[in-house]
Motif scaffolding. Structure first.
Motif: not given
Length: 97
Positions: A12-22, A29-32, A38-45, A63-68
């Protein structure tokens, strides 16, 4: 069982990161990036680092997507203020070359 959950989270992290770049639209992009946070937070948990997961949830998905998004809106407004009248510019109204 735990290893399967880790593999799914990594995919899921790989798919979301690829989507963020694409994605080319800054708003999408900020939504992705928010979903990626969220997916990274799940991975860390899942990797038994809940403190890092909570930090990632706060910073990476909020915070980061809101600033972007705010910076994108600001830049679009500045471009709209600097742009000439309409897409054809002043030449379109005057009819000259």
């Amino acid at each position: 069982m735990t290893e399967a959950v880790i593999v799914v989270a990594l995919l899921l992290v790989a798919a979301c990161a690829t989507a963020a770049v694409a994605v080319r639209d800054p708003v999408r992009q900020s939504l992705v990036l928010a979903v990626l946070g969220v997916v990274l937070a799940v991975l860390f948990t899942v990797l038994q680092a809940p403190d890092v997961g909570l930090s990632q949830l706060a910073v990476g998905s909020a915070l980061t997507p809101l600033l972007l998004l705010l910076l994108t809106v600001r830049k679009v407004r500045r471009r709209a203020q600097r742009a000439p009248d309409g897409p054809a510019g002043r030449r379109g109204r005057e009819g000259g070359p």
